[in-house]
Design a protein around this motif. Structure first.
Motif, PDB file in Angstrom:
ATOM      1  N   ASN A 316       0.819  -1.218   0.000  1.00  0.00           N
ATOM      2  CA  ASN A 316       0.000   0.000   0.000  1.00  0.00           C
ATOM      3  C   ASN A 316       0.851   1.264   0.000  1.00  0.00           C
ATOM      4  O   ASN A 316       0.362   2.345  -0.352  1.00  0.00           O
ATOM      5  N   GLU A 324      -4.645   5.005   0.881  1.00  0.00           N
ATOM      6  CA  GLU A 324      -3.787   3.936   1.391  1.00  0.00           C
ATOM      7  C   GLU A 324      -2.715   4.496   2.338  1.00  0.00           C
ATOM      8  O   GLU A 324      -2.409   3.899   3.380  1.00  0.00           O
ATOM      9  N   GLY A 333      -3.763  -1.267   6.955  1.00  0.00           N
ATOM     10  CA  GLY A 333      -3.435  -1.472   5.552  1.00  0.00           C
ATOM     11  C   GLY A 333      -2.005  -1.903   5.293  1.00  0.00           C
ATOM     12  O   GLY A 333      -1.641  -2.225   4.167  1.00  0.00           O
TER      13      GLY A 333
END
Length: 491
Positions: A316, A324, A333
């Protein structure tokens, strides 16, 4: 207990006599005893010496009790996933998991003769202890301190039972050397009876082989990046409305409440505010955020001396989408192994320098030589000055925020941060609404630390936040370590 079927005259009588001493499966026994073209069939292994003596007194034709030695683990389940165990794979006896596997070449004895005693005598012919690889046999001296290990495991067992957590783990490490004093994950197993674990997945060490999204304990890494880049400091303020919108997605604080105008970066860490961390990212920008975060080694294996280490999932940080990066700024994430996480966080207390977590400090070879093992260090992007400042901010979290300031140590500076992260749904995608990972880290004495502690619990029940789950166990561990190692006060 072994049979030579070619010498057995009466299978039933032989079975009946043996069964009086040790319980045997009759069908299995008869099958093996009936292999008239075979001269060696094992019936049972690791039988007690007293039972073997009773069997020998019977002098049954075709029955023998060849002696053997096997690895005994006096600590039982203690650090079992880290130690691993010795076992057979086919006809080959050797280390199968943990340190047993990683240092198998050094620990093995008569590896190519599995029917012979596993442990060679220390003062036997040295040449017999040399293998084709050229590795000399020896004993490993670990950094694990058994008393510290037992105290850590006691705290983990207590919290796992109290909150019925799916999994739980912890590491206690020296942040300046990487020496690990205690390391454990639950559930675990007894290496003396590893076949009874019921689930082979228990043999794997989740501290190095599995990744977690840790949530807010990532925030100090991002905040340190912002401080180092000069885009924020402890007094940088903003208007916290309780949420922020990034690419049409609304990101909330954990309590969905705003702290209003004049909210500082110190308050962001004190109250663990996601909105403030998004601001830090926005001031850093994608490239600087990525560079700083990767400099903490979160994409790389740590080099710990355990098998099957995996590396973090941080793709990410290469995303073209702001959302992100915003999520990564508060620890969602991106997923790291616990040992990657503690290495990155330890750098904040070590002037920005990352150590190599490790479990073995020396090897004593059977020829009398001793090898001291050295481990490399790696600089992150943050300076020693930045490390001191983020440490000061984390000490403030301990002194003023954790348990409303009641956890403060009067004579010791302790740097801490809690983390509560949603658990990813690996099957349906997204995150579970009702499952969280609670994490906690801290190091002390903060400005010249001797210990860094990382704790986590997966899906604890009946408790909302990591500060509720882990504050008391962390304080208990800190008090124990200070007393056990006689750490002098620093304030």
């Amino acid at each position: 207990l072994a049979l030579n079927p070619t010498l057995i005259k009466d299978k039933q009588k032989t079975f009946d006599e043996l069964n009086k001493i040790i319980p045997l499966d009759e069908a299995e026994f008869m099958e093996k005893a009936g292999k008239v073209d075979d001269i060696y069939e094992e019936i049972q292994v690791n039988i007690p010496l007293k039972d073997g003596d009773k069997i020998n007194e019977l002098e049954l034709p075709g029955v023998s009790t060849p002696s053997s030695k096997w690895r005994f683990y006096p600590g039982g389940t203690m650090a079992s996933q880290t130690l691993g165990f010795v076992g057979y794979k086919g006809d080959e006896l050797g280390g199968r998991y943990g340190l047993e596997r990683f240092y198998d070449a050094e620990l093995s004895r008569d590896k190519n003769s599995p029917k012979i005693n596993f442990f060679a005598e220390v003062f036997s012919n040295i040449k017999k202890n040399l293998f084709s690889s050229g590795v000399m046999a020896g004993d490993i001296i670990t950094t694990i301190e058994p008393t510290v290990e037992s105290v850590l495991e006691r705290e983990l067992n207590t919290i796992k039972a109290k909150y019925n957590a799916d999994g739980i783990g912890g590491i206690i490490m020296n942040p300046k050397t990487g020496a690990i004093y205690a390391i454990s994950a639950k559930p675990d197993f007894d290496p003396n009876n590893f076949s009874k674990a019921g689930n082979n997945n228990l043999y794997a060490n989740p501290l190095v082989e599995r990744v977690l999204e840790f949530g807010s304990i990532v925030k100090p890494l991002v905040m340190a990046a912002g401080i180092d880049a000069g885009v924020v400091n402890a007094n940088t303020s903003y208007n916290d409305t309780g949420s922020v919108i990034v690419e049409k997605k609304e990101i909330f604080n954990f309590d969905k409440k705003g702290r209003g105008p004049g909210t500082t970066m110190q308050t962001v860490l004190n109250d663990s505010l996601n909105t403030g961390m998004v601001l830090v990212y926005q001031k850093l920008g994608r490239e600087r955020m990525r560079d700083y975060m990767l400099s903490y080694g979160i994409k790389e294996k740590t080099g710990i001396d355990l098998p099957n280490e995996t590396s973090g999932l941080v793709s990410n940080l290469n995303s073209p989408r702001d959302i992100e990066y915003a999520n990564a700024a508060f620890g969602q994430g991106i997923a790291l192994t616990p040992v990657e996480m503690i290495r990155a966080l330890a750098s904040l207390g070590n002037g920005g320098v990352m150590v190599t977590p490790h479990l073995v400090e020396k090897i004593k070879y059977t020829d009398g030589r001793v090898k001291e093992i050295t481990y490399p260090t790696t600089p992150s992007k943050i300076t020693p000055e930045t490390a001191t400042e983020i440490t000061r901010m984390l000490v403030t979290v301990m002194d003023k925020s954790l348990k409303g300031g009641l956890a403060k140590f009067e004579h010791y500076s302790v740097a801490v941060k809690t983390g509560t992260a949603q658990v990813a749904n690996t099957e349906g995608g997204g995150y579970y609404e009702d499952r969280h990972t609670h994490s906690f880290f801290g190091y002390f004495p903060a400005y010249d630390p001797e210990f860094v502690i990382l704790l986590y619990a997966i899906n604890p029940k009946g408790v909302l936040y990591a500060s509720q789950t882990w504050a008391d166990p962390f304080v208990a561990l800190t008090k124990f370590l200070i007393n056990y190692y006689e750490v002098p006060p620093d304030r």
